[in-house]
Design a protein around this motif. Structure first.
Motif, PDB file in Angstrom:
ATOM      1  N   ARG A 176       0.688  -1.251   0.061  1.00  0.00           N
ATOM      2  CA  ARG A 176      -0.189  -0.007   0.045  1.00  0.00           C
ATOM      3  C   ARG A 176       0.878   1.294   0.090  1.00  0.00           C
ATOM      4  NH1 ARG A 176      -5.348  -1.148   0.866  1.00  0.00           N
ATOM      5  NH2 ARG A 176      -5.544  -3.301   1.751  1.00  0.00           N
ATOM      6  N   ALA A 177       1.977   1.210   0.734  1.00  0.00           N
ATOM      7  CA  ALA A 177       2.793   2.528   0.958  1.00  0.00           C
ATOM      8  C   ALA A 177       3.458   2.984  -0.421  1.00  0.00           C
ATOM      9  CB  ALA A 177       3.961   2.170   1.869  1.00  0.00           C
ATOM     10  N   ARG A 178       3.280   2.048  -1.351  1.00  0.00           N
ATOM     11  CA  ARG A 178       3.565   2.430  -2.833  1.00  0.00           C
ATOM     12  C   ARG A 178       2.943   3.590  -3.503  1.00  0.00           C
ATOM     13  NH1 ARG A 178       8.493   1.895  -3.292  1.00  0.00           N
ATOM     14  NH2 ARG A 178       8.245   3.709  -4.578  1.00  0.00           N
ATOM     15  N   PHE A 179       1.666   3.899  -2.904  1.00  0.00           N
ATOM     16  CA  PHE A 179       0.615   4.525  -3.762  1.00  0.00           C
ATOM     17  C   PHE A 179       0.344   5.552  -2.955  1.00  0.00           C
ATOM     18  CE2 PHE A 179       0.483  -0.098  -4.571  1.00  0.00           C
ATOM     19  CZ  PHE A 179       0.877   0.052  -5.942  1.00  0.00           C
ATOM     20  N   PRO A 674       0.388  13.895   0.087  1.00  0.00           N
ATOM     21  CA  PRO A 674      -0.555  14.274   1.206  1.00  0.00           C
ATOM     22  C   PRO A 674      -1.454  13.129   1.550  1.00  0.00           C
ATOM     23  CG  PRO A 674      -0.384  15.700  -0.858  1.00  0.00           C
ATOM     24  CD  PRO A 674       0.221  14.514  -1.119  1.00  0.00           C
ATOM     25  N   ASP A 675      -1.632  12.155   1.083  1.00  0.00           N
ATOM     26  CA  ASP A 675      -2.432  10.905   1.168  1.00  0.00           C
ATOM     27  C   ASP A 675      -1.730   9.700   1.742  1.00  0.00           C
ATOM     28  OD1 ASP A 675      -4.558  12.345   0.170  1.00  0.00           O
ATOM     29  OD2 ASP A 675      -4.759  11.459  -1.823  1.00  0.00           O
ATOM     30  N   TYR A 676      -0.645   9.859   2.561  1.00  0.00           N
ATOM     31  CA  TYR A 676       0.100   8.908   2.729  1.00  0.00           C
ATOM     32  C   TYR A 676      -0.472   8.491   4.166  1.00  0.00           C
ATOM     33  CZ  TYR A 676       4.835   6.647   3.523  1.00  0.00           C
ATOM     34  OH  TYR A 676       5.731   5.508   3.960  1.00  0.00           O
ATOM     35  N   ALA A 677      -1.336   7.696   4.047  1.00  0.00           N
ATOM     36  CA  ALA A 677      -1.922   7.288   5.357  1.00  0.00           C
ATOM     37  C   ALA A 677      -1.059   6.676   6.505  1.00  0.00           C
ATOM     38  CB  ALA A 677      -2.923   6.002   5.109  1.00  0.00           C
ATOM     39  N   TRP A 678      -0.033   5.826   6.441  1.00  0.00           N
ATOM     40  CA  TRP A 678       1.038   5.451   7.513  1.00  0.00           C
ATOM     41  C   TRP A 678       1.539   6.794   7.944  1.00  0.00           C
ATOM     42  CZ3 TRP A 678       6.187   5.212   8.474  1.00  0.00           C
ATOM     43  CH2 TRP A 678       6.571   4.374   9.619  1.00  0.00           C
ATOM     44  N   ALA A 679       2.111   7.745   7.333  1.00  0.00           N
ATOM     45  CA  ALA A 679       2.695   8.992   7.791  1.00  0.00           C
ATOM     46  C   ALA A 679       1.653   9.749   8.664  1.00  0.00           C
ATOM     47  CB  ALA A 679       3.121   9.873   6.515  1.00  0.00           C
ATOM     48  N   LEU A 680       0.460   9.783   8.267  1.00  0.00           N
ATOM     49  CA  LEU A 680      -0.386  10.523   8.958  1.00  0.00           C
ATOM     50  C   LEU A 680      -0.740   9.834  10.294  1.00  0.00           C
ATOM     51  CD1 LEU A 680      -3.147  11.111   6.326  1.00  0.00           C
ATOM     52  CD2 LEU A 680      -2.094  13.110   7.690  1.00  0.00           C
ATOM     53  N   ALA A 681      -0.841   8.542  10.145  1.00  0.00           N
ATOM     54  CA  ALA A 681      -1.009   7.760  11.449  1.00  0.00           C
ATOM     55  C   ALA A 681       0.075   7.949  12.530  1.00  0.00           C
ATOM     56  CB  ALA A 681      -1.524   6.228  11.272  1.00  0.00           C
ATOM     57  N   ARG A 682       1.394   7.740  12.044  1.00  0.00           N
ATOM     58  CA  ARG A 682       2.484   7.867  12.783  1.00  0.00           C
ATOM     59  C   ARG A 682       2.672   9.464  13.271  1.00  0.00           C
ATOM     60  NH1 ARG A 682       5.721   3.582  13.592  1.00  0.00           N
ATOM     61  NH2 ARG A 682       6.425   4.648  15.399  1.00  0.00           N
ATOM     62  N   ARG A 683       2.413  10.307  12.372  1.00  0.00           N
ATOM     63  CA  ARG A 683       2.389  11.773  13.062  1.00  0.00           C
ATOM     64  C   ARG A 683       1.197  12.025  14.214  1.00  0.00           C
ATOM     65  NH1 ARG A 683       1.510  17.022   9.110  1.00  0.00           N
ATOM     66  NH2 ARG A 683      -0.917  16.202   9.333  1.00  0.00           N
ATOM     67  N   ALA A 684       0.275  11.121  14.053  1.00  0.00           N
ATOM     68  CA  ALA A 684      -0.744  11.236  15.201  1.00  0.00           C
ATOM     69  C   ALA A 684      -0.040  10.831  16.352  1.00  0.00           C
ATOM     70  CB  ALA A 684      -1.950  10.352  15.031  1.00  0.00           C
ATOM     71  N   ARG A 685       1.003  10.053  16.304  1.00  0.00           N
ATOM     72  CA  ARG A 685       1.669   9.530  17.639  1.00  0.00           C
ATOM     73  C   ARG A 685       2.790  10.904  18.248  1.00  0.00           C
ATOM     74  NH1 ARG A 685       3.597   3.500  18.750  1.00  0.00           N
ATOM     75  NH2 ARG A 685       1.492   2.767  18.671  1.00  0.00           N
ATOM     76  N   VAL A 686       3.056  11.431  17.250  1.00  0.00           N
ATOM     77  CA  VAL A 686       3.811  12.458  17.760  1.00  0.00           C
ATOM     78  C   VAL A 686       2.977  13.775  18.340  1.00  0.00           C
ATOM     79  CG1 VAL A 686       5.231  14.667  17.029  1.00  0.00           C
ATOM     80  CG2 VAL A 686       5.449  12.397  15.846  1.00  0.00           C
TER      81      VAL A 686
END
Length: 795
Positions: A176-179, A674-686
């Motif tokens: 998924r992360a390739r897209f 902008p639609d990088y779901a994993w980065a959004l979820a990990r930023r949520a941890r920040v």
């Protein structure tokens, strides 16, 4: 306003069709069907034309298309030129657009599918990083089914499977992360699931504006293996949505319908079996073409056996007397061309049969003579009745081409080899020209280049079957890295070249590989190749590595590791095998083994930035903070546009407690994607670490909007809701996470805490017990279970 007068092309078409002879009952049945409303029980939604080669199936299908258009229908025709369901949809969409009905949303998604597939193939060909969006059982299921749309994805399944059971923060899903978005991922991994509902919606819109929509799928003996299951789903289930009732489908092939699949639906389909023309029909066609002399008619009937394509061919040549029908020992080809008096044209017709597909450039390379003569001969050939034009290229009818090839091969074996060699060289020159601007790792991902390589390989196999077979099999192995759709034309190539050259070894390989691909996918095909290998083939190491990739995708990491070892025993410098083994080891938690493999990858391929990024990611997973940041920073220096490397370094900083650096990396990654779901979820941890619960929830909401079926993301949002006292809402996310992944220990533990907060302590205890049964080394769950037991005791 447009003119209501017919165009020249329409008038010419009408006049030509006026001479259509035969198939009266079949045409009448189809025409009557269009006079019945869909609600009428006599109406049929599906017609299947079938019969041997040469009986006129394609001609009848084209006639049915004209009948449909005269009834006001919107029509689309597809044949063996399509290699998959998305390509069939592209043909349908383009033909509807020509008729004034644009399927704009489908066009957009098809364009995105082609672009994303090319990006994925190019990235994987150069050994891209093991990008991840977090653990997800749903993602893993897609990965395991990925051979439908992306069979070349290496080892994603094993990597995702192992990490999905580990810490919440250690999620991994390469696919998924390739897209850029969830839609992009599905467009490559399962394109039919995304495209089919849109096609049906577009058809529904068109159905309101026209009386009928008619889809005609020809040469079904070749396209049926991938179109038939999809068509059955579309017509008989609501899995993809509703199909308008005024759609009629016509399929045409050499074989009857598959009764195992369609047998119970006989009440809505009609079979149209075709045989040779009756004598009356053949005589009618000959008379229509001016051939009435009885001895000539009798000889044509004898030679053709009533096969419409041959009757039409001989009728077009216009024999005028019995004296022109002699020489009973002549071959069938001599008789086809006997009444063509010009020897130059006769030679051109024979030469034009040599290529599988013919355009003017290819024709000029095989026909002797000056340039202007070649152009005139090509124009003449286009008008021959046994030649059809598809996609700007000519194709001989198989019934005529096969004896033409046989005649040339038997009459002059040396001339046969020389001409095929000349054609192979012509294709080779065009292939070399097509390589301009492409990196070596991009060649096999480029469909145009692959098509030229196919043409070159076909003619080499015809010219020197034994010498060319080894290279052709090596190509089959190489193209396996690009999925079923890419390898299917190569398998067909071997079967056709073996038949055309009468080369038994090539023919056997083609037939057996076709059966293996149909029955066992790429893994089955590779198993056959390796099982028959003599032991000296240069492609064996790559084949073992590709087979290991398939095993890892299917969740068999131990077997995959064994086959990577076999590949490396044959070729210790095979980067694909080292990298695949690294990712598979990482997926089982053997990070040190994975890092050892990646060190070797970087020795062998130091200039590929993905390799250093991949090693940095594995250092992060192994909690080697300094090494992870060093590798990821070097990867970012080499490739500043790698949003994956930025997000991975951000995750490393977040775990190390450097929240400002983590936030900067995640922000940059999301600027790039902008639609990088994993980065959004990990930023949520920040944001959690910074105490900003509002932004934490906002990022998780965005991530789940992009990837709703993401167990890890659901659990993360459940935790964010729980810590703000919204336990009832949190339960919905935990429930969904456990639907997606019933073995998700963290989701059970978190749900247990929310249940306890809501006073449902017995249910909470059951969930916490389940979490510890799944992961006995789970201290937080153990602490929470102790607290819940205390509450129950106090109560």
């Amino acid at each position: 306003m447009g003119s209501t007068r017919p165009s020249m092309q329409e008038l010419i078409g009408r006049r030509r069709r006026a001479g259509f002879v035969g198939r009266v009952e079949e045409r009448a049945a189809f025409r009557r069907n269009l006079e019945l409303p869909p609600e009428d029980e006599r109406h049929r939604f599906l017609f299947h034309v079938h019969g041997d080669a040469g009986v006129g199936k394609t001609r009848l299908v084209r006639e049915l298309e004209q009948i449909a258009r005269e009834a006001g229908a919107l029509t689309a025709y597809a044949d063996e030129g399509v290699a998959g369901v998305p390509e069939a949809m592209t043909v349908i969409s383009r033909q509807f657009a020509v008729q004034g009905r644009r399927f704009r949303e489908l066009e957009r998604l098809l364009a995105a599918h082609r672009e994303r597939r090319h990006e994925a193939e190019a990235a994987l060909a150069m050994g891209g990083p093991e990008d991840r969006e977090g653990p997800s059982a749903g993602s893993l299921a897609v990965a395991r089914a990925a051979r439908v749309g992306l069979g070349m994805v290496p080892v994603a399944g094993a990597f995702a499977a192992a990490l999905d059971t580990d810490r919440l923060a250690e999620g991994a899903d390469r696919l998924r992360a390739r897209f850029r978005s969830q839609e992009d991922a599905q467009l490559v991994l399962s394109p039919e699931r995304v495209l089919t509902p849109v096609l049906l919606t577009e058809l529904a819109g068109a159905a309101d504006a026209v009386p009928w929509i008619v889809l005609l799928l020809d040469t079904y003996e070749r396209t049926g293996p991938f179109l038939d299951p999809w068509l059955h789903d579309v017509m008989t289930t609501d899995r993809h949505g509703a199909l308008p009732a005024n759609v009629v489908v016509v399929t045409s092939g050499q074989h009857p319908f598959d009764t195992a699949r369609w047998g119970s639906f006989a009440d809505f389909r009609t079979d149209l079996p075709l045989g040779p023309f009756t004598e009356a029909e053949a005589r009618g066609l000959l008379a229509d073409k001016g051939v009435r002399d009885e001895p000539v008619v009798a000889e044509v009937l004898r030679l053709t056996g009533g096969l419409p394509v041959l009757v039409s061919t001989l009728a077009e040549s216009g024999p005028v007397g019995p004296g022109e029908v002699g020489d009973p020992s002549a071959t069938a080809v001599d008789r086809f061309l006997k009444w063509e008096r010009d020897p130059v044209r006769r030679a051109a017709a024979l030469a034009g049969a040599l290529p599988r597909r013919l355009d003017e450039d290819v024709f000029r390379s095989v026909v002797d003579g000056p340039e202007d003569l070649a152009g005139a001969l090509f124009a003449w050939l286009r008008g021959m009745p046994f030649v059809s034009e598809r996609g700007g290229r000519l194709q001989y009818h198989d019934v005529v081409r096969a004896p033409m090839l046989r005649l040339q091969r038997l009459r002059s074996p040396q001339g046969w080899a020389e001409r095929h060699t000349r054609l192979a060289e012509a294709y080779g020159r065009r292939r070399t020209e097509a390589e301009a601007g492409l990196r070596p790792d991009e060649l096999w991902a480029d469909e145009g280049w692959r098509e030229l390589r196919l043409g070159e390989s076909y003619h080499l196999l015809c010219a020197r079957p034994r010498a060319a077979l080894s290279d052709a099999l090596a190509d089959v192995v190489t193209v396996c890295a690009h999925g079923d759709d890419a390898v299917r034309p190569w398998v067909r190539l071997l079967a056709e070249a073996g038949e055309d050259a009468d080369a038994e070894a090539v023919r056997t390989w083609g037939g057996d590989l076709s059966e293996a691909l149909a029955g066992g996918g790429l893994a089955g095909l590779l198993r056959l190749l390796l099982g028959r290998a003599r032991g000296d083939e240069p492609w064996r190491a790559t084949a073992w590595a590709l087979r290991a990739d398939a095993l890892a995708r299917d969740g068999a990491p131990e077997r995959a590791l064994e086959e990577y070892d076999r590949a490396l025993a044959l070729d210790p410098a095979l980067v694909r095998a080292h990298r695949g083994r690294a990712v598979t080891r990482g997926g089982t938690g053997d990070y040190e083994g994975a890092l050892a493999d990646l060190d070797r990858v970087l020795e062998l391929e130091p200039d590929n930035p993905w390799n250093v990024i991949l090693r940095g990611e594995h250092h992060r997973l192994a909690r080697h903070h300094d090494e992870a940041v060093a590798d990821l920073s070097e990867g970012i220096r080499r490739n500043p546009a790698s949003e994956f490397a930025l997000a991975s370094r951000g995750a490393a900083h977040e775990r190390h407690g450097d929240l400002d650096a983590a936030l900067a990396d995640f922000d940059h990654a999301l600027e790039l994607k902008p639609d990088y779901a994993w980065a959004l979820a990990r930023r949520a941890r920040v944001w959690r670490g910074l105490g900003d619960q509002t932004r934490r929830l906002a990022d998780l909401d965005r991530a789940l909007a992009l990837q709703p079926d993401w167990a890890w993301g659901r659990c993360e949002r459940g935790d964010a809701l729980r810590v703000t006292g919204r336990d009832a809402e949190a339960l919905a996310d935990y429930d969904r996470a456990l639907e997606l992944d019933p073995g998700y220990a963290s989701a059970y533990a978190s749900r247990g805490v929310s249940l306890s907060n809501l006073g449902r302590n017995e249910e909470a205890l059951a969930d916490l017990d389940r979490a510890l049964a799944l992961n006995p080394e789970y201290p937080w769950a153990r602490e929470q279970r102790t607290a819940v037991r205390h509450r129950i005791t106090e109560a």
